[in-house]
Write a protein that holds these residues in place. Structure first.
Motif, PDB file in Angstrom:
ATOM      1  N   LEU A 249     -10.329  18.224   9.293  1.00 37.36           N
ATOM      2  CA  LEU A 249     -10.424  16.818   8.889  1.00 37.36           C
ATOM      3  C   LEU A 249     -11.369  16.058   9.823  1.00 37.36           C
ATOM      4  O   LEU A 249     -12.112  15.181   9.379  1.00 37.36           O
TER       5      LEU A 249
ATOM      6  N   GLN B 120     -16.574  13.409  -2.208  1.00 39.36           N
ATOM      7  CA  GLN B 120     -15.923  14.055  -1.065  1.00 39.36           C
ATOM      8  C   GLN B 120     -14.599  13.390  -0.729  1.00 39.36           C
ATOM      9  O   GLN B 120     -13.608  14.067  -0.414  1.00 39.36           O
TER      10      GLN B 120
ATOM     11  N   LEU C 238     -10.994  15.084  -0.735  1.00 37.58           N
ATOM     12  CA  LEU C 238     -10.198  15.000   0.493  1.00 37.58           C
ATOM     13  C   LEU C 238      -8.814  14.431   0.205  1.00 37.58           C
ATOM     14  O   LEU C 238      -7.810  14.935   0.712  1.00 37.58           O
TER      15      LEU C 238
ATOM     16  N   SER D 166     -19.138  19.360   4.678  1.00 33.29           N
ATOM     17  CA  SER D 166     -17.955  18.526   4.495  1.00 33.29           C
ATOM     18  C   SER D 166     -17.015  19.138   3.467  1.00 33.29           C
ATOM     19  O   SER D 166     -15.801  19.249   3.697  1.00 33.29           O
TER      20      SER D 166
ATOM     21  N   GLU E  35     -23.180  17.136   2.981  1.00 34.04           N
ATOM     22  CA  GLU E  35     -22.079  17.222   2.023  1.00 34.04           C
ATOM     23  C   GLU E  35     -21.517  18.646   1.942  1.00 34.04           C
ATOM     24  O   GLU E  35     -20.297  18.833   1.859  1.00 34.04           O
TER      25      GLU E  35
ATOM     26  N   SER F  53     -15.369  22.164   4.892  1.00 33.64           N
ATOM     27  CA  SER F  53     -14.301  21.794   5.826  1.00 33.64           C
ATOM     28  C   SER F  53     -13.051  21.334   5.093  1.00 33.64           C
ATOM     29  O   SER F  53     -11.934  21.608   5.531  1.00 33.64           O
ATOM     30  N   ILE F  54     -13.232  20.652   3.966  1.00 29.13           N
ATOM     31  CA  ILE F  54     -12.071  20.232   3.170  1.00 29.13           C
ATOM     32  C   ILE F  54     -11.342  21.461   2.626  1.00 29.13           C
ATOM     33  O   ILE F  54     -10.107  21.535   2.654  1.00 29.13           O
TER      34      ILE F  54
ATOM     35  N   VAL G 116     -14.802  16.672   8.690  1.00 33.95           N
ATOM     36  CA  VAL G 116     -15.088  15.891   7.483  1.00 33.95           C
ATOM     37  C   VAL G 116     -15.437  14.453   7.867  1.00 33.95           C
ATOM     38  O   VAL G 116     -16.403  13.875   7.358  1.00 33.95           O
TER      39      VAL G 116
ATOM     40  N   SER H 217     -18.905  14.329   9.316  1.00 30.72           N
ATOM     41  CA  SER H 217     -19.899  14.479   8.254  1.00 30.72           C
ATOM     42  C   SER H 217     -20.028  13.200   7.429  1.00 30.72           C
ATOM     43  O   SER H 217     -21.145  12.752   7.128  1.00 30.72           O
TER      44      SER H 217
END
Length: 168
Positions: free
Chosen positions: A118, A26, A30, A102, A99, A105-106, A121, A124
């Motif tokens: 962000l 992740q 990111l 997350s 995950e 969201s990314i 993220v 999370s």
């Protein structure tokens, strides 16, 4: 199916590697997304994503918490090696349910450039970090005898089974 015994040290190292790999994946995604967004102007309609992303995170956190509790509750009366197998399953399930939101969201951040994603993220990742597997977590999640506790802290004690499935 082939089974091999794992020492306490091997079991926790294996579980830590799995947990770390989930988080590192992740973080790498990111980092790439931050670079892409900072290099160009990203504009998109984020109204729908503002509703979906937090809902996914809340749902993943709640479902992960209750699934973990359910898996661990069923394991309370089992032997230590079976408890540790269920602990591994519960940890992976909980982290996987965090995950997904997350990563979503990314992607939302990548599409819209909105910093709200962000923040989701970070939340999370923090929840995943606090779910990291440790001997102390095993001791708080299960009622263990003194003998089981001493096995957990003995790095050479055989405490778990590593099952490998091979296809012919």
């Amino acid at each position: 199916m082939s089974e091999s015994q794992l020492t306490s040290k091997q079991y926790f190292r294996q579980l830590t590697i799995i947990h770390s790999a989930l988080i590192i994946g992740q973080l790498l995604f990111l980092a790439v997304s931050l670079k892409v967004v900072s290099d160009g102007e990203v504009e998109g309609n984020d109204d729908v994503f503002k509703l979906i992303a937090p809902s996914l995170l809340a749902g993943g956190a709640i479902i992960g918490f209750f699934l973990r509790r359910s898996i661990l509750a069923k394991a309370q009366k089992k032997e230590l090696r079976d408890k540790l197998g269920d602990f591994r399953t519960a940890t992976i399930v909980q982290c996987a349910l965090l995950e997904g939101p997350s990563l979503f969201s990314i992607v939302c951040f990548l599409l819209t450039g909105n910093l709200l994603f962000l923040a989701l993220v970070v939340i999370s990742l923090a929840l995943q970090f606090f779910a990291r597997p440790t001997r102390e977590k095993v001791m708080t999640d299960f009622v263990l005898s003194d003998g089981e506790i001493s096995l957990l802290y003995d790095p050479e004690a055989m405490v778990a089974v590593d099952q490998k499935k091979y296809r012919n």
